[in-house]
Design a protein around this motif. Structure first.
Motif, PDB file in Angstrom:
ATOM      1  N   ALA A  90       0.837  -1.204   0.000  1.00  0.00           N
ATOM      2  CA  ALA A  90       0.000   0.000   0.000  1.00  0.00           C
ATOM      3  C   ALA A  90       0.870   1.251   0.000  1.00  0.00           C
ATOM      4  CB  ALA A  90      -0.913   0.008   1.219  1.00  0.00           C
ATOM      5  N   SER A  91       0.377   2.277  -0.663  1.00  0.00           N
ATOM      6  CA  SER A  91       1.102   3.544  -0.770  1.00  0.00           C
ATOM      7  C   SER A  91       0.742   4.529   0.334  1.00  0.00           C
ATOM      8  CB  SER A  91       0.790   4.191  -2.113  1.00  0.00           C
ATOM      9  OG  SER A  91      -0.599   4.511  -2.174  1.00  0.00           O
ATOM     10  N   GLY A  92      -0.384   4.307   1.001  1.00  0.00           N
ATOM     11  CA  GLY A  92      -0.881   5.275   1.978  1.00  0.00           C
ATOM     12  C   GLY A  92      -1.924   6.210   1.388  1.00  0.00           C
ATOM     13  N   HIS A  93      -2.082   6.170   0.061  1.00  0.00           N
ATOM     14  CA  HIS A  93      -3.138   6.952  -0.602  1.00  0.00           C
ATOM     15  C   HIS A  93      -4.463   6.219  -0.443  1.00  0.00           C
ATOM     16  CE1 HIS A  93      -0.723   9.803  -3.215  1.00  0.00           C
ATOM     17  NE2 HIS A  93       0.210   9.031  -2.678  1.00  0.00           N
ATOM     18  N   SER A  94      -5.553   6.952  -0.560  1.00  0.00           N
ATOM     19  CA  SER A  94      -6.897   6.369  -0.562  1.00  0.00           C
ATOM     20  C   SER A  94      -7.621   6.796  -1.829  1.00  0.00           C
ATOM     21  CB  SER A  94      -7.694   6.836   0.666  1.00  0.00           C
ATOM     22  OG  SER A  94      -7.122   6.330   1.851  1.00  0.00           O
ATOM     23  N   THR A  95      -8.655   6.040  -2.185  1.00  0.00           N
ATOM     24  CA  THR A  95      -9.459   6.333  -3.374  1.00  0.00           C
ATOM     25  C   THR A  95     -10.921   6.407  -2.986  1.00  0.00           C
ATOM     26  OG1 THR A  95      -7.905   5.137  -4.796  1.00  0.00           O
ATOM     27  CG2 THR A  95     -10.107   5.548  -5.688  1.00  0.00           C
ATOM     28  N   VAL A  96     -11.558   7.500  -3.394  1.00  0.00           N
ATOM     29  CA  VAL A  96     -12.990   7.686  -3.201  1.00  0.00           C
ATOM     30  C   VAL A  96     -13.580   8.081  -4.542  1.00  0.00           C
ATOM     31  CG1 VAL A  96     -14.752   9.118  -2.085  1.00  0.00           C
ATOM     32  CG2 VAL A  96     -12.765   8.380  -0.789  1.00  0.00           C
ATOM     33  N   ARG A  97     -14.735   7.537  -4.853  1.00  0.00           N
ATOM     34  CA  ARG A  97     -15.446   7.934  -6.058  1.00  0.00           C
ATOM     35  C   ARG A  97     -16.595   8.847  -5.667  1.00  0.00           C
ATOM     36  NH1 ARG A  97     -13.136   3.346  -7.595  1.00  0.00           N
ATOM     37  NH2 ARG A  97     -14.305   1.550  -6.966  1.00  0.00           N
ATOM     38  N   ILE A  98     -16.770   9.890  -6.459  1.00  0.00           N
ATOM     39  CA  ILE A  98     -17.877  10.817  -6.237  1.00  0.00           C
ATOM     40  C   ILE A  98     -18.776  10.794  -7.462  1.00  0.00           C
ATOM     41  CG2 ILE A  98     -18.542  13.234  -5.938  1.00  0.00           C
ATOM     42  CD1 ILE A  98     -15.923  13.655  -4.413  1.00  0.00           C
ATOM     43  N   ILE A  99     -20.067  10.615  -7.221  1.00  0.00           N
ATOM     44  CA  ILE A  99     -21.070  10.680  -8.276  1.00  0.00           C
ATOM     45  C   ILE A  99     -21.917  11.914  -8.005  1.00  0.00           C
ATOM     46  CG2 ILE A  99     -23.038   9.532  -9.373  1.00  0.00           C
ATOM     47  CD1 ILE A  99     -21.743   6.879  -8.236  1.00  0.00           C
TER      48      ILE A  99
END
Length: 151
Positions: free
Chosen positions: A71-80
């Motif tokens: 893991a890089s420590g980044h997170s991913t969120v999707r926005i609709i």
């Protein structure tokens, strides 16, 4: 730079709307390991900067995801966006928080948001959930890093 194919399981409702997502990656010093260098729209559990194993699929003539490495420590969120008029306000809030995002031509109401390790996800999440409560957006937490889970 390489494109890596991530095969996706489409559910009965037709989500995600694609069966394969291809992400850009760059070679590392480890054989068959790639660092993901963009933010996924549909792949779950992967974020910008994560290290993944790949394998060559000679029949398909492409590199295919074979497993998660680091893991890089980044997170991913999707926005609709449920209401288009709030887009500029949401993008400004993301920018001020220190996030970046990607858009896809075929999905104009969708943002794939990269949340770097230094961003306070607790504050950003609270801000996003206020917009969910008002009916402006929907969010999907696709990959929340251990660092952000702790915050």
């Amino acid at each position: 730079m390489f494109k890596v194919a991530f095969d996706l399981d489409v559910d009965d409702s037709g989500w995600p709307p694609v069966s394969v997502e291809r992400l850009w990656g760059e070679k590392t010093d480890v054989k068959f390991e790639i660092r993901v260098v963009n933010t996924p729209f549909f792949v779950r559990g992967i974020s910008f900067g994560d290290l993944v194993r790949v394998r060559a699929d000679h029949e398909r003539r492409e590199l295919v995801y074979d497993g998660f490495t680091t893991a890089s420590g980044h997170s991913t969120v999707r926005i609709i966006f449920m209401r288009g008029e709030v887009r500029q306000q949401v993008e400004q809030g993301l920018r001020e928080a220190g996030c970046s995002w990607e858009t896809a031509g075929g999905f104009p109401n969708l943002l794939a948001v990269d949340i770097p390790p230094g961003v306070s996800y607790r504050e950003l999440r609270r801000w996003l959930l206020d917009r969910v409560d008002s009916g402006d957006i929907e969010i999907q937490e696709s990959s929340v890093s251990a660092l952000h889970q702790g915050g």
